[in-house]
Design a protein around this motif. Structure first.
Motif, PDB file in Angstrom:
ATOM      1  N   GLU A  72       0.826  -1.203   0.000  1.00 16.59           N
ATOM      2  CA  GLU A  72       0.000   0.000   0.000  1.00 16.59           C
ATOM      3  C   GLU A  72       0.866   1.261   0.000  1.00 16.59           C
ATOM      4  O   GLU A  72       0.539   2.262  -0.644  1.00 16.59           O
ATOM      5  CB  GLU A  72      -0.948   0.005   1.203  1.00 16.59           C
ATOM      6  N   VAL A  73       1.972   1.195   0.725  1.00 12.48           N
ATOM      7  CA  VAL A  73       2.912   2.322   0.734  1.00 12.48           C
ATOM      8  C   VAL A  73       3.427   2.569  -0.674  1.00 12.48           C
ATOM      9  O   VAL A  73       3.412   3.705  -1.167  1.00 12.48           O
ATOM     10  CB  VAL A  73       4.088   2.060   1.701  1.00 12.48           C
ATOM     11  N   ARG A  74       3.842   1.527  -1.355  1.00 13.16           N
ATOM     12  CA  ARG A  74       4.408   1.667  -2.698  1.00 13.16           C
ATOM     13  C   ARG A  74       3.374   2.160  -3.708  1.00 13.16           C
ATOM     14  O   ARG A  74       3.715   2.859  -4.660  1.00 13.16           O
ATOM     15  CB  ARG A  74       5.003   0.340  -3.153  1.00 13.16           C
ATOM     16  N   ARG A  75       2.105   1.785  -3.518  1.00 10.63           N
ATOM     17  CA  ARG A  75       1.054   2.269  -4.420  1.00 10.63           C
ATOM     18  C   ARG A  75       0.871   3.773  -4.327  1.00 10.63           C
ATOM     19  O   ARG A  75       0.461   4.424  -5.284  1.00 10.63           O
ATOM     20  CB  ARG A  75      -0.281   1.570  -4.095  1.00 10.63           C
ATOM     21  N   ASN A  76       1.156   4.323  -3.175  1.00  9.91           N
ATOM     22  CA  ASN A  76       0.937   5.748  -2.937  1.00  9.91           C
ATOM     23  C   ASN A  76       2.210   6.577  -3.046  1.00  9.91           C
ATOM     24  O   ASN A  76       2.193   7.786  -2.793  1.00  9.91           O
ATOM     25  CB  ASN A  76       0.330   5.946  -1.546  1.00  9.91           C
ATOM     26  N   LEU A  77       3.309   5.929  -3.430  1.00  2.55           N
ATOM     27  CA  LEU A  77       4.611   6.589  -3.414  1.00  2.55           C
ATOM     28  C   LEU A  77       5.268   6.631  -4.787  1.00  2.55           C
ATOM     29  O   LEU A  77       5.264   5.648  -5.525  1.00  2.55           O
ATOM     30  CB  LEU A  77       5.546   5.847  -2.441  1.00  2.55           C
ATOM     31  N   GLY A  78       5.843   7.772  -5.109  1.00  2.00           N
ATOM     32  CA  GLY A  78       6.729   7.902  -6.260  1.00  2.00           C
ATOM     33  C   GLY A  78       8.113   8.242  -5.743  1.00  2.00           C
ATOM     34  O   GLY A  78       8.268   9.194  -4.983  1.00  2.00           O
ATOM     35  N   TYR A  79       9.124   7.453  -6.111  1.00  2.00           N
ATOM     36  CA  TYR A  79      10.472   7.619  -5.537  1.00  2.00           C
ATOM     37  C   TYR A  79      11.498   7.777  -6.645  1.00  2.00           C
ATOM     38  O   TYR A  79      11.593   6.934  -7.540  1.00  2.00           O
ATOM     39  CB  TYR A  79      10.795   6.406  -4.663  1.00  2.00           C
ATOM     40  N   LEU A  80      12.236   8.875  -6.597  1.00  2.00           N
ATOM     41  CA  LEU A  80      13.354   9.074  -7.522  1.00  2.00           C
ATOM     42  C   LEU A  80      14.641   9.030  -6.703  1.00  2.00           C
ATOM     43  O   LEU A  80      14.980   9.999  -6.026  1.00  2.00           O
ATOM     44  CB  LEU A  80      13.231  10.415  -8.238  1.00  2.00           C
ATOM     45  N   PRO A  81      15.366   7.902  -6.720  1.00  2.00           N
ATOM     46  CA  PRO A  81      16.606   7.816  -5.943  1.00  2.00           C
ATOM     47  C   PRO A  81      17.729   8.633  -6.569  1.00  2.00           C
ATOM     48  O   PRO A  81      17.649   9.033  -7.739  1.00  2.00           O
ATOM     49  CB  PRO A  81      16.940   6.317  -5.974  1.00  2.00           C
ATOM     50  N   GLU A  82      18.766   8.877  -5.789  1.00  2.00           N
ATOM     51  CA  GLU A  82      19.885   9.697  -6.259  1.00  2.00           C
ATOM     52  C   GLU A  82      20.538   9.087  -7.487  1.00  2.00           C
ATOM     53  O   GLU A  82      20.816   9.762  -8.470  1.00  2.00           O
ATOM     54  CB  GLU A  82      20.920   9.872  -5.143  1.00  2.00           C
ATOM     55  N   HIS A  83      20.807   7.786  -7.435  1.00  2.00           N
ATOM     56  CA  HIS A  83      21.390   7.095  -8.594  1.00  2.00           C
ATOM     57  C   HIS A  83      20.236   6.466  -9.367  1.00  2.00           C
ATOM     58  O   HIS A  83      19.798   5.358  -9.083  1.00  2.00           O
ATOM     59  CB  HIS A  83      22.423   6.058  -8.141  1.00  2.00           C
ATOM     60  N   ASN A  84      19.759   7.217 -10.333  1.00  2.00           N
ATOM     61  CA  ASN A  84      18.533   6.938 -11.055  1.00  2.00           C
ATOM     62  C   ASN A  84      18.631   5.629 -11.855  1.00  2.00           C
ATOM     63  O   ASN A  84      19.342   5.572 -12.853  1.00  2.00           O
ATOM     64  CB  ASN A  84      18.296   8.138 -11.977  1.00  2.00           C
ATOM     65  N   PRO A  85      17.936   4.563 -11.442  1.00  2.00           N
ATOM     66  CA  PRO A  85      18.054   3.282 -12.149  1.00  2.00           C
ATOM     67  C   PRO A  85      17.177   3.248 -13.395  1.00  2.00           C
ATOM     68  O   PRO A  85      15.960   3.363 -13.315  1.00  2.00           O
ATOM     69  CB  PRO A  85      17.554   2.271 -11.103  1.00  2.00           C
ATOM     70  N   LEU A  86      17.797   3.113 -14.555  1.00  2.00           N
ATOM     71  CA  LEU A  86      17.059   3.115 -15.814  1.00  2.00           C
ATOM     72  C   LEU A  86      17.511   1.960 -16.703  1.00  2.00           C
ATOM     73  O   LEU A  86      18.664   1.524 -16.625  1.00  2.00           O
ATOM     74  CB  LEU A  86      17.290   4.439 -16.562  1.00  2.00           C
ATOM     75  N   TYR A  87      16.598   1.487 -17.550  1.00  2.00           N
ATOM     76  CA  TYR A  87      16.940   0.468 -18.536  1.00  2.00           C
ATOM     77  C   TYR A  87      17.426   1.195 -19.798  1.00  2.00           C
ATOM     78  O   TYR A  87      16.623   1.694 -20.596  1.00  2.00           O
ATOM     79  CB  TYR A  87      15.725  -0.407 -18.841  1.00  2.00           C
ATOM     80  N   LEU A  88      18.731   1.253 -19.979  1.00  2.00           N
ATOM     81  CA  LEU A  88      19.321   2.071 -21.041  1.00  2.00           C
ATOM     82  C   LEU A  88      19.000   1.569 -22.443  1.00  2.00           C
ATOM     83  O   LEU A  88      19.028   2.344 -23.399  1.00  2.00           O
ATOM     84  CB  LEU A  88      20.837   2.153 -20.851  1.00  2.00           C
ATOM     85  N   ASP A  89      18.697   0.279 -22.589  1.00  2.00           N
ATOM     86  CA  ASP A  89      18.413  -0.273 -23.914  1.00  2.00           C
ATOM     87  C   ASP A  89      16.940  -0.150 -24.316  1.00  2.00           C
ATOM     88  O   ASP A  89      16.557  -0.537 -25.422  1.00  2.00           O
ATOM     89  CB  ASP A  89      18.823  -1.750 -23.978  1.00  2.00           C
TER      90      ASP A  89
END
Length: 236
Positions: A72-89
């Protein structure tokens, strides 16, 4: 309160990363969460985001305890961490579609189009993430964080790597989001906090050393700049 932290403590081995800290954040306000490197900022945000458990104390988001109701916490949360994890491909739109489907959104295309417009990714939407500049990758991370329209946003160094024009645009976006959502912004850029935050929490060596409205904090320290106040409360 959308975010409530009560006597939160985290111990790694013999090191106490955070020591019985308490603070809260409410809707329609942007909270600046500040501190020197190693002060406990990231640890606190990871606990509130359900990435790591606390040693003791409580943290809740939108009324849901982070330990007892993590989904429930994750459903209500948007989190941008410092080291932004992205799928580069992956392509930008493909990435956002992937995240939207994880959240089980119904009108995926409509939501993606809105978020792309909000974050200024229109010209980059058909490019691979790996081909983007650091500034645009940061925007993709922000788009991922808001794709499911969360009530709470936790942003860790969200303007890192942006040029002056992008900085103004992303700052404006955060201020707009802060009108209806609870936003916790962690940054080392004091001017950033002075420009967009309503209140400030400063943590040093795992303990909170300041917690007040930005205007009240300035008044308490004879209208000094936030940078000067920060240096005073985090010395020693």
């Amino acid at each position: 309160m959308s975010v409530k932290v009560e006597q939160l403590t985290k111990i790694y081995g013999e090191q106490k990363a955070i020591d019985a800290i308490s603070f809260s954040a409410e809707p329609g306000k942007i909270l600046g969460f500040l501190g020197p490197n190693g002060a406990g900022k990231s640890t606190t945000m990871k606990i509130v985001s359900c990435f790591i458990p606390p040693t003791s104390g409580k943290a809740s988001l939108c009324g849901y305890d982070v330990t007892e109701h993590p989904l429930e916490v994750r459903r209500n949360l948007g989190y941008l961490p410092e080291h932004n994890p992205l799928y580069l491909d992956m392509y930008v739109k493909e990435t956002l579609s992937f995240i939207a489907n994880i959240h089980g959104l119904s009108n995926v295309k409509g939501r993606i189009d809105k978020v792309i417009e909000l974050t200024g990714l229109g010209l980059e939407q058909h490019k691979k993430v790996g081909a983007l500049s650091k500034g645009y990758r940061q925007r993709v991370g922000l788009a991922q964080a808001i794709i499911h329209d969360p009530q709470v946003l936790i942003l860790d160094e969200p303007t890192s790597g942006l040029d002056p024009n992008q900085l103004i645009e992303v700052r404006s976006l955060i201020k707009e989001l802060g009108k209806t959502k609870t936003v916790i912004l962690s940054t080392h850029i004091m001017q950033e906090v002075e420009a967009i935050c309503d209140s400030v929490v400063i943590i040093n060596r795992g303990r909170i050393v300041a917690d007040s409205m930005l205007s009240e904090l300035r008044q308490k320290f004879s209208n000094q700049s936030l940078e000067q106040v920060f240096l005073q409360v985090t010395r020693g």
